[in-house]
Design an enzyme around this catalytic site. Structure first.
Site: not given
Ligand code: 9MR
Length: 347
Positions: A154, A195, A231, A261, A263
Site C-alpha cells: 500500500e 502488495n 477487497h 486478499e 473477499d
Molecule cells: O484483516 C486485518 C485486520 O484484522 C487488522 O485489524 C487490519 C489492521 O489495519 O488489517 C487487516 O488486514 C489488512 C492487510 O494486512 C493489508 N491489506 C488490507 C487488509 C484489510 O484491511
C-alpha cells in the site's frame, strides 16, 4: 417435551445444513494444485488455536497461509528490540505439518506500527537501522520456511503517485528499494512481493502501481511478484478482462502475480441473489488468474465469515468469504471448485 419424531426431524434438517467435507481429490487445494496454483487464506492464529473446526477446514482445503496479523510490526516487535514470534511460529509449524506454504505479511506498511516506533522521532539513519534490523530478523528467522514475503504494501495512492507514508517521510523515497534489498540479503531464495489494493484492473492506481514496478525493475531491485489484494463489493469490483490484462503487463516486466486478499463484502443479512452474484465474482477473478501463467496463487482474506475483518470495519457488511460462520460451504465455494476443476481438466 417435544415429541420424539420432532427431535429426529430437527437433527436430520441440521445435518443437511452442514456441508460434508469435500473428498480429498475435490478439495480446493487438490484441484488448485492440479490446475497449477496454490489456494490460500489469511489465518487468525487465535482461531487456529482455539477452534478445532477452523483448524480442520484450514488443513483440508488450503495449501497456502498468510498470517492475518501475527507478523505485523506492532505484534512482532511490540518493544524496541524485543521480538515476539509466538503466534507466527505456531502458524509456520502448522503449515509445515500440513504441507502448506507460508506468505510472510508484511514488512513495510504504515499501519499497525507500535507506539515506540510511530511516536519515536527518529532521524533517517536511525530509522533505516530500525527497519533493516526488523526486516532481517523476520526474514532471517524463517529463511527457507517462508516462501514469499510481502516486503511492502500500500505504497501507492489513489492518484497513482507514491504515497507519503511513515517510512517515506522518515527515510526518503528510496525506502522501498532498500527494503527489498535487505529482505533479499536475509533470504536470497525468498520470493519478494509488493502488495496493494484497488489496483487490480484498469485505472489510475493500477497504472501507478505498474509504473512503480517498472521503475523498481529498472533499478534492478530484487522484486519477484505483485499481490493484487481484491477487497471488493458487488458494486465495486474490477472487470475480469482488465485484471487479466493488468497481470499480463506485469508479467511482461518479469513479475509474477497473486490474488492475495480476496473477499466480496455483502450487505447483511446476505440474500440468495447476493450470494449467487458473489460466487460469480469469485469465479471470474479466479478465472483471470488461471488465464495468466505468471499468476501463481489465489488467496481469500479469511477462512470463514466468522473471523472476517469486514463486519468490524464496515458495520452492516459481511458474509464476504467462501465459508459461512458455521464453516459451511457457500455458493462461492462451489463456483470456485468448479472453475478449478475445469482448469485442472484442461492441463
Ligand atoms: O484483516 C486485518 C485486520 O484484522 C487488522 O485489524 C487490519 C489492521 O489495519 O488489517 C487487516 O488486514 C489488512 C492487510 O494486512 C493489508 N491489506 C488490507 C487488509 C484489510 O484491511
Amino acid at each position: 417435551m417435544q415429541p420424539r419424531g420432532f427431535v429426529t426431524l430437527a437433527v436430520f434438517v441440521a445435518a443437511l445444513a452442514v456441508t460434508p467435507p469435500a473428498a480429498a481429490a475435490e478439495t480446493l487445494r487438490a484441484l488448485a494444485q492440479a490446475a497449477g496454483l496454490r489456494f490460500g487464506t489469511a489465518v487468525d492464529v487465535k482461531a487456529l488455536q482455539t477452534d478445532a473446526t477452523y483448524a480442520r477446514l484450514l488443513a483440508h482445503e488450503f495449501d497456502l497461509v498468510t498470517p492475518e496479523n501475527a507478523l505485523k510490526f506492532s505484534v512482532v516487535q511490540p518493544e524496541r528490540g524485543h521480538f515476539d514470534f509466538t503466534q507466527a511460529d505456531a502458524l509456520v509449524d502448522f503449515a509445515e505439518a500440513h504441507g502448506m506454504q507460508v506468505n510472510g505479511h508484511v514488512l513495510v506498511w504504515d499501519q499497525q506500527l507500535p507506539d515506540w516506533l510511530a511516536h519515536g522521532h527518529f532521524g533517517p539513519d536511525e530509522l533505516k537501522a530500525i527497519l533493516r534490523e526488523h526486516i532481517q530478523t523476520l526474514v532471517g528467522r524463517y529463511r527457507g520456511r517462508i516462501a514469499t514475503w510481502d516486503v511492502a504494501a500500500e505504497a501507492v495512492g489513489e492518484d497513482g503517485k507514491p504515497r507519503e507514508t511513515f517510512w517515506s517521510r522518515g527515510i526518503g523515497p528510496d525506502y522501498l528499494a532498500l527494503a527489498f534489498r535487505w529482505a533479499h540479503e536475509a533470504d536470497p531464495h525468498a520470493r519478494l512481493r509488493y502488495n496493494d489494493y484497488g489496483g487490480e484492473g484498469d485505472g489510475i492506481k493500477s497504472d501507478g502501481i505498474y509504473a512503480l514496478m517498472a521503475e523498481l525493475r529498472q533499478q534492478q531491485v530484487p522484486i519477484d511478484a505483485v499481490g493484487l489484494q481484491m477487497h471488493v463489493s458487488l458494486k465495486d469490483a474490477p472487470q475480469a478482462d482488465d485484471v487479466r490484462a493488468n497481470m499480463a503487463r506485469l508479467a511482461a516486466l518479469g513479475l509474477q502475480t497473486d490474488i492475495t486478499e480476496m473477499d466480496v463484502m455483502l450487505t447483511l443479512p446476505a440474500n440468495r441473489a447476493a450470494l449467487v452474484q458473489q460466487a460469480k465474482l469469485y469465479g471470474e477473478m479466479l478465472g483471470a488468474c488461471l488465464a495468466v501463467p505468471q499468476c501463481r496463487s489465489f488467496s481469500t482474506w479469511g477462512e470463514s465469515d466468522r473471523y472476517s475483518w469486514i463486519p468490524e470495519f464496515f458495520p452492516g457488511q459481511g458474509a464476504a468469504l467462501l465459508f459461512d460462520a458455521d464453516a459451511g460451504a457457500k455458493p462461492a465455494y462451489f463456483t470456485v471448485r468448479r472453475v478449478l476443476r475445469r482448469a485442472a481438466s484442461r492441463r
